[in-house]
Design a protein around this motif. Structure first.
Motif, short mmCIF file in Angstrom:
data_model
loop_
_atom_site.label_atom_id
_atom_site.label_comp_id
_atom_site.label_asym_id
_atom_site.label_seq_id
_atom_site.Cartn_x
_atom_site.Cartn_y
_atom_site.Cartn_z
N HIS A 5 1.27 -1.21 -0.22
CA HIS A 5 -0.17 -0.63 0.58
C HIS A 5 0.79 1.43 0.10
CE1 HIS A 5 -3.95 -2.62 1.72
NE2 HIS A 5 -3.37 -2.55 0.71
N ARG A 34 -7.45 -0.01 -5.75
CA ARG A 34 -7.73 -0.82 -3.90
C ARG A 34 -6.92 -0.37 -2.76
NH1 ARG A 34 -9.14 -4.86 -7.60
NH2 ARG A 34 -6.48 -5.81 -7.55
N SER A 35 -5.54 -0.15 -2.94
CA SER A 35 -4.48 0.25 -2.31
C SER A 35 -4.88 1.07 -1.38
CB SER A 35 -3.36 0.39 -3.04
OG SER A 35 -2.51 -1.20 -3.03
N ARG A 37 -7.61 2.81 -1.40
CA ARG A 37 -9.19 3.16 -1.05
C ARG A 37 -9.04 2.24 0.55
NH1 ARG A 37 -11.74 0.35 -4.56
NH2 ARG A 37 -11.46 -1.55 -3.28
N ASP A 38 -7.93 1.31 0.81
CA ASP A 38 -8.40 0.73 1.90
C ASP A 38 -7.31 1.18 2.64
OD1 ASP A 38 -9.45 -1.52 0.52
OD2 ASP A 38 -7.81 -2.86 0.31
N THR A 39 -5.96 1.80 1.98
CA THR A 39 -4.91 2.74 2.63
C THR A 39 -6.51 3.82 3.86
OG1 THR A 39 -3.44 2.14 2.02
CG2 THR A 39 -3.45 4.03 3.54
N ASN A 41 -9.45 4.41 3.79
CA ASN A 41 -11.04 3.78 4.56
C ASN A 41 -9.79 3.19 5.80
OD1 ASN A 41 -11.95 3.83 2.97
ND2 ASN A 41 -12.68 2.20 2.02
N GLU A 42 -9.34 2.99 6.30
CA GLU A 42 -8.05 2.65 7.44
C GLU A 42 -7.66 3.87 8.25
OE1 GLU A 42 -4.18 0.04 9.20
OE2 GLU A 42 -4.66 -0.26 7.45
#
Length: 307
Positions: A5, A34-35, A37-39, A41-42
């Motif tokens: 990420h 996706r990387s 978005r995931d980061t 969100n976290e």
């Protein structure tokens, strides 16, 4: 959060677009999306603002990148140091050098470095210390070699002096003031004021005359190019002040330009090695640092002897 990420976000920040990051990394844009978005969100915050022709970092994104660069650099150092501890000197060393250091030290070091570490990658950039202090602290640059003005370095950096440098008055060969021995005798000349790196060059130039109790000289040209400065001096009656190493760089002493030897030397900021103080260099970087140290000390001895 995964290291991939961090890798993906840094690539997007550097490229300014998902497409550019995709080409650089050789992975698909959906994977990078996706990387991000995931980061985000976290973290609960957006790192990029989308624009018609790419993306730009948000304020949170700038904060993330500053820390992420340091993380990525340290991860690289971990793998490289483990490999080098086995006797496999692979990986890279990144250094920044001033113009004076690139002339007086780097040529001596290069042959030794590649003879000892033929599989290594050496990255060299030219800079003064201030613009790249944060890169040393983050691990992007292993160490800096060059002048340290007024012994100022950011907290967390260690300094090792190599030699006291000096400046010279430079003129064309056969200049009518070539026999001058004091700054006062040069007051009627026209001068080029060099500022190759930052405003500190200009301040130092003026301080030389102020310390001698003289008015500022007749400055008729400002130059941000070493080449243009030397060409101007070689083809006119203008004078300038440069680190003594420039005579070696242009190999023009005695042919086109020469120094005017003053009775009182013009001192310059000492040339130093500046590195992080909290973590050791990798064995590869430490090997290069040792070579730089030896070359710098030898050059300083020659300079003190009047070379």
């Amino acid at each position: 959060m995964k290291l991939s990420h961090i890798r993906d976000i840094l690539a997007v920040a550097e490229a300014g677009s998902l497409r550019g990051a995709s080409r650089k990394l050789g992975i698909t844009q959906p994977t990078i999306t996706r990387s991000i978005r995931d980061t985000e969100n976290e973290l609960g915050q957006s790192l990029f603002m989308r624009q018609p022709h790419g993306v730009v970092l948000t304020e949170a994104g700038h904060m993330f990148v500053r820390r992420a660069v340091a993380i990525q650099s340290e991860v690289r150092h971990i793998f490289e140091e483990l490999e080098q501890a086995k006797g496999r000197f692979v990986g890279q060393v990144s250094i920044a050098v001033s113009a004076a250091a690139s002339i007086s030290i780097v040529p001596t070091v290069l042959q030794k470095f590649y003879k000892r570490f033929p599989q290594a990658l050496l990255r060299v950039s030219e800079s003064l210390l201030q613009p790249i202090e944060s890169d040393i602290l983050s691990g992007e640059i292993d160490f800096f070699v060059g002048p340290l003005y007024e012994n100022r370095a950011a907290a967390g950096l260690t300094v090792e002096k190599l030699f006291d440098n000096r400046r010279i008055i430079v003129a064309r060969r056969g200049h009518p003031l070539a026999s001058a021995t004091t700054l006062e005798q040069l007051q009627g000349a026209a001068w080029v004021r060099p500022s190759f790196s930052d405003r500190r060059d200009e301040a130092d130039f003026e301080a030389i005359f102020e310390r001698a109790g003289l008015p500022l000289p007749n400055i008729v040209m400002h130059s941000r190019s070493a080449t243009v400065t030397v060409l101007a001096i070689a083809n006119t009656d203008m004078l300038t002040i440069l680190p003594i190493q420039w005579l070696d760089e242009f190999a023009l002493g005695g042919q086109y330009i020469d120094m005017i030897p003053l009775e009182q030397p013009l001192h310059a900021a000492p040339v130093c090695i500046v590195r992080r103080g909290d973590l050791p260099l990798t064995p590869l970087a430490e090997g290069l640092c040792d070579m730089v140290r030896g070359a710098g000390l030898n050059y300083g001895m020659r300079l003190s002897a009047g070379r």
